[in-house]
Scaffold this active site. Structure first.
Site, short mmCIF file in Angstrom:
data_model
loop_
_atom_site.label_atom_id
_atom_site.label_comp_id
_atom_site.label_asym_id
_atom_site.label_seq_id
_atom_site.Cartn_x
_atom_site.Cartn_y
_atom_site.Cartn_z
N THR A 75 0.84 -1.17 0.00
CA THR A 75 0.00 0.00 0.00
C THR A 75 0.88 1.22 0.00
OG1 THR A 75 -1.62 -1.29 1.23
CG2 THR A 75 -1.84 1.09 1.38
N THR A 116 -3.94 1.44 -2.65
CA THR A 116 -3.20 0.19 -2.76
C THR A 116 -3.64 -0.65 -3.94
OG1 THR A 116 -2.57 -1.78 -1.48
CG2 THR A 116 -4.85 -1.05 -1.29
N ASN A 173 -2.93 -3.85 -3.04
CA ASN A 173 -2.80 -4.91 -2.04
C ASN A 173 -1.40 -5.51 -2.04
OD1 ASN A 173 -3.88 -6.26 0.15
ND2 ASN A 173 -4.48 -8.04 -1.05
N SER A 193 -10.37 -3.84 5.66
CA SER A 193 -9.09 -3.16 5.46
C SER A 193 -8.60 -2.64 6.79
CB SER A 193 -9.28 -2.00 4.48
OG SER A 193 -8.13 -1.16 4.45
N GLY A 231 1.03 -0.85 5.15
CA GLY A 231 1.55 -1.86 6.06
C GLY A 231 0.54 -2.90 6.50
#
Length: 588
Positions: free
Chosen positions: A407, A425, A427, A468, A489
């Site tokens: 991200t 992001t 992912n 998320s 992160g």
């Protein structure tokens, strides 16, 4: 021939890894590289020195008018230039976002999505835009075949067509521009087109990520065509990377707006490329995508107002839960990263992450105890579980009683009080490894954020948003702008953001100082992870208190990459950028 190519590649990887380890052991925090100060902000700034080693200093930026802090110097420079031309913070955020799509394709891009928090100075209004990826209409909990242990067969939850959710980045950025910006698509997107056409210099971070995903880039030729050299190798540090296909896509969006992405040739390329690899996408999935405007979740910490992301992010509520727990202890009297300090944060994290794992999902589909998570009475009750002398196992409690990955993040603030925090992001590194053929951007693998199977708060459903941890955050002091921040992160976003907030408020650290300080992470695994800059004596003391301790690295990239801006008492803006990756803050 392919065998020789592999041998040459792995030799390169070993050399890069050795270089990286050297950098970790030789470069210290806050040390300015080659005598260049942050205030100079030279136009050819790089996050590494002439030896290719990452520098850990010269990341911050000071400004009177505005500060842009992103994960890439090129994107920060583009955002700063938009502010110089008279654009507002939203204009700069959209310009920086499209620039990051070009120069940070390993972490985010047009094929991904995210969350945006905006504060409008004139009205004091805070807006949260959810442009996260969503499950296509044909998605079901049974869409992935699993083995007897429940593991998805063929890695199809992570790579290929069934790993992708409907991308929301283009819709989200353009919505913000049209609703709250002052400039045209041409003005804010042209710099990203030029960046894609003219190229940018590959950093150690990007080169390493390309090498780590080399097998996937070979497996999916549409991706290798974009992200490997003409000789079929990953790019090296210092190489120039050009993406003509991405420039073409951006030009289409400039001309046609969101329809240029969600309808027509680009949409067809997305559907065809994903379904070639066992995907379930339809053109209708793309055409129907809309960002969602949600009410932010908010709380307080020692008198400061904390405004964060609501469900379907777990980040906002769980960060507030952690801060509420910490408020029951005098954190300011503890030395940062002392054994007692790390122990307290570890125990708070274990409590909050256990609640997250048990109760969190998309509140549009299932009930989520948001008031319980953010209740100070609930936090006070579960804080009694913490023993300051010994570690305890993580246990979920009952917030209902109080109910009445990879991200990027960037932050922008201006002197008027406009603030923008965006976490976005694809992912995993390079998402699902599938590029929309001919258009230069990789698709996400956000479907991996759902759990496998039915019956869980985070199970798959058509149109549902996966859980998320992204936590774009705004902090106010006496109703006035104080700080804007966030981090990538995955689940570590929550621990990282809460640490930085506490260090600023409890220990009066500046933005860059709070970002640079060594970090910890703990969750339901009951293992405290600390960077190696934490002393051996501290680690030993934690072990004596009953903690399992995992020592990671000096600057652990996995513990996030915070970009933030703080309003100082003298009226200046202090931007901080994380030396764990490529971040750089620029102000004027």
């Amino acid at each position: 021939m392919k065998s020789m190519k592999k041998r040459l590649f792995f030799a390169s990887v070993i050399a890069t890894l050795a270089l990286s380890l050297t950098a970790c052991s030789t470069v210290q925090a806050n040390k300015v590289s080659n005598g260049v100060s942050a205030s100079q902000q030279i136009e050819d700034w790089k996050p590494y020195d002439e030896k290719g080693e990452m520098i850990r200093g010269d990341r911050g930026g000071i400004g009177k008018v505005g500060v842009v802090s992103t994960g890439k110097f090129e994107a920060s420079k583009i955002g700063r230039e938009i502010l110089r031309k008279g654009g507002n913070a939203i204009d700069a955020a959209v310009a920086s976002g499209f620039a990051l799509s070009v120069c940070e394709p390993n972490s985010s891009g047009l094929g991904g999505g995210g969350f945006m928090m905006i504060r409008i100075a004139k009205t004091g209004e805070t807006i949260f835009i959810d442009f996260r990826e969503r499950a296509p209409k044909n998605a079901t909990p049974e869409m992935w075949k699993t083995d007897k242990d429940g593991k998805v067969i063929g890695n199809k939850k992570v790579e290929g067509g069934k790993a992708a959710g409907i991308p929301g980045e283009v819709a989200g950025l353009l919505y913000a521009l049209e609703k709250y910006g002052t400039m045209s698509r041409e003005e804010v997107m042209r710099p990203a087109v030029n960046l894609a056409k003219n190229g940018f210099i590959v950093t150690p971070t990007l080169s390493t990520d390309m090498k780590n995903q080399f097998d996937m880039m070979e497996k999916y030729p549409e991706t290798g065509k974009v992200f490997l050299t003409e000789d079929g190798f990953p790019y090296e540090v210092g190489d120039k990377f050009v993406n003509e296909d991405m420039a073409k896509t951006l030009e289409i969006i400039i001309e046609k707006g969101r329809d240029g992405f969600y309808k027509g040739e680009v949409a067809e390329a997305i559907v065809n490329s994903l379904n070639k690899y066992d995907g379930l996408f339809t053109l209708e999935d793309l055409a129907n995508y809309q960002p969602i405007i949600r009410k932010p979740v908010s709380g307080t910490y020692r008198g400061y107002e904390i405004i964060l992301s609501p469900s379907p992010s777990s980040g906002g509520a769980i960060v507030i839960e952690i801060l509420n727990i910490l408020e029951n202890f005098n954190v300011g009297e503890l030395d940062v990263n002392s054994p007692e300090y790390l122990h307290l944060f570890s125990e708070a994290y274990k409590l909050a992450y256990a609640d997250r794992a048990k109760y969190m999902g998309d509140s549009d589909y299932i009930p989520v105890p948001m008031k319980g998570f953010t209740s100070k009475a609930y936090a006070k009750e579960i804080a009694k579980y913490i023993d300051m002398n010994k570690a305890k196992p993580s246990i979920a409690h009952d917030p209902w009683q109080y109910e009445s990955e990879d991200t990027t993040h960037y932050s922008i603030a201006d002197s008027e009080g406009n603030m923008v925090a965006i976490t976005k992001t694809v992912n995993g590194l390079f998402g699902n490894s599938v590029v929309a053929d001919g258009y230069g951007f990789v698709l996400n693998n956000e479907m991996d954020d759902f759990v496998t199977g039915a019956g869980h708060p985070n199970s798959v459903a058509p149109g549902k948003t996966p859980l998320s941890s992204m936590s774009p955050t705004i902090v106010l002091k006496d109703g006035k702008p104080f700080m804007v921040l966030g981090s990538p992160g995955a689940t570590k976003i929550i621990s990282t953001v809460s640490q930085v907030i506490s260090r600023v408020i409890d220990h009066n650290m500046g933005m860059q100082e709070a970002i640079d300080a060594p970090r910890l992470y703990d969750n339901t695994s009951d293992t405290i992870n600390v960077e190696t800059r934490v002393s051996d004596e501290t680690v030993k003391k934690l072990q004596e208190m009953g903690h399992k301790v995992n020592v990671t690295s000096d600057w652990d990239r996995g513990m996030g990459s915070v970009q933030g801006v703080m309003y100082k008492e003298d009226g200046t803006l202090e931007g901080g950028a994380d030396p764990r990756r490529d971040g750089k803050a620029l102000g004027f």
